[in-house]
Design a protein around this motif. Sequence first.
Motif, PDB file in Angstrom:
ATOM      1  N   TYR A 112      -6.098  39.716  -6.165  1.00  0.00           N
ATOM      2  CA  TYR A 112      -7.194  39.321  -7.059  1.00  0.00           C
ATOM      3  C   TYR A 112      -6.754  39.345  -8.509  1.00  0.00           C
ATOM      4  O   TYR A 112      -7.131  38.466  -9.302  1.00  0.00           O
ATOM      5  CB  TYR A 112      -8.426  40.203  -6.818  1.00  0.00           C
ATOM      6  N   PRO A 163     -11.673  35.953  -8.938  1.00  0.00           N
ATOM      7  CA  PRO A 163     -12.901  35.930  -8.135  1.00  0.00           C
ATOM      8  C   PRO A 163     -14.076  36.517  -8.932  1.00  0.00           C
ATOM      9  O   PRO A 163     -13.930  37.545  -9.600  1.00  0.00           O
ATOM     10  CB  PRO A 163     -12.575  36.849  -6.957  1.00  0.00           C
ATOM     11  N   ALA A 188     -14.104  34.195  -1.429  1.00  0.00           N
ATOM     12  CA  ALA A 188     -14.134  34.548  -2.853  1.00  0.00           C
ATOM     13  C   ALA A 188     -14.249  33.267  -3.668  1.00  0.00           C
ATOM     14  O   ALA A 188     -13.540  32.295  -3.389  1.00  0.00           O
ATOM     15  CB  ALA A 188     -12.872  35.309  -3.229  1.00  0.00           C
TER      16      ALA A 188
END
Lengths: 250, 250
Positions: free
Chosen positions: A177, A187, A222
């Motif tokens: 991420y 995200p 996401a």
Amino acid sequence: MSESPVPHEPPIYRRIADGLRARILAGELRDGDRLPGENALMAEYAIARATARQALAVLINEGLAVPRRGSGVYVRLFKPIRRHGARRLSREQWGQGRAIWDADTHGRPFTVDHLEVARERASEHVAGILDSAEVWARRRRYSVDARPVQLAASYFPAHLVQDSAITLTDTGPGGVYARLGDLGAAPAHFTEEVRARMPQPRESALLDLPGGTPVIAITRTAYTSGGLPVEVNEMVLDSAAYVLQYDFDA
Amino acid sequence: MSESPVPHEPPIYRRIADGLRARILAGELRDGDRLPGENALMAEYAIARATARQALAVLINEGLAVPRRGSGVYVRLFKPIRRHGARRLSREQWGQGRAIWDADTHGRPFTVDHLEVARERASEHVAGILDSAEVWARRRRYSVDARPVQLAASYFPAHLVQDSAITLTDTGPGGVYARLGDLGAAPAHFTEEVRARMPQPRESALLDLPGGTPVIAITRTAYTSGGLPVEVNEMVLDSAAYVLQYDFDA
């Protein structure tokens, strides 16, 4: 509308299971102890073998006990992992370079004991969500307290993550991420779809599941703040190892 | 870290199941149609009976087919209920006098075909959460498209709801949450704990579950804006009938 058929007195096998569970949870029966066998339960409660087996099956399916072939049923204590849907994915978590798993296990040791990273053709389902025929896939197995608890396969659009650390074994601080953030695709929103079903044989083998244990299947997508889907993560969890928690407002 | 043991070619029973599923979803096999039997699959694919059975079991466990004793396996189409964790409990929903279930079923007819309302002693677990030894309990069974899909038991502190419509069969527009609002105890926050397990025999019977179908067990606690717990709802869902959806932000 008829009267409820719900009985208030539980059946005998369940009362036996309740008693054994209470002794386990009180610490009277401890991790690795052998539970009373079918013969002992039959004699003590004057019940049929099938009933004794049912009582033990309750504890096995709850993940509190495990059968060993030809030897009996043993206490297997495993504190369920409380997987907190929202908190674990907060930007504070991965934005600080922390692993998402730390939020689940509260410091209990976890390991990724299988990891495979590959560029491949997406399944029809994943291709449809990500609008990308080619993906980078990251497949792994997680264990906690040396017990396998989860299989996960994450998919990323190949054109987005090609040449990034998302295609490497070690994705660096904050994981995938944080790396999506580096690519300008952090995200911002997540959707989780939760199902329960019986495991496939491959899943049973990889998660070392006793017979009769279902799995929880989670598909998480996401999205960036602009609504672009950037990851699909298909997870399969040992249901005896997990409680999922979701908090929300009215 | 070893190489991943994940095989990429699914086993034969799964490919057979995939083929049958595709025919069902394409409408070629329709609701109520008989699926090819074990003997037909054995002959067509040159497989053992156990493998043919496994292929059919996949579709049964997915809720796409149902066995009838001595007769075979039949297509049972049932569009899964998409249960949206947060949206369905928004104040807009019950504040307008709408039933929470309308948000789930998007207009599909649902019925409460068993309902029992009683004042009783709380279980230790419920008493601990609500800090109340006496509760009003509302137990019901929900069916959609004439199929039972969920058992639910809601508990409210007796001292809070005594003499309110929450103790009646018909709770009026907006249901129990609107009535809690009338009492100055409107739910503001919810916590859901989600588990999967095999059903108890009583649950199998009430939900009419085919063998090998797990249930999803949800315990939801409702809190006022001041943090007071005002309801515990213990739900048991046919896993083949449900997809739970949770949305949240990073």
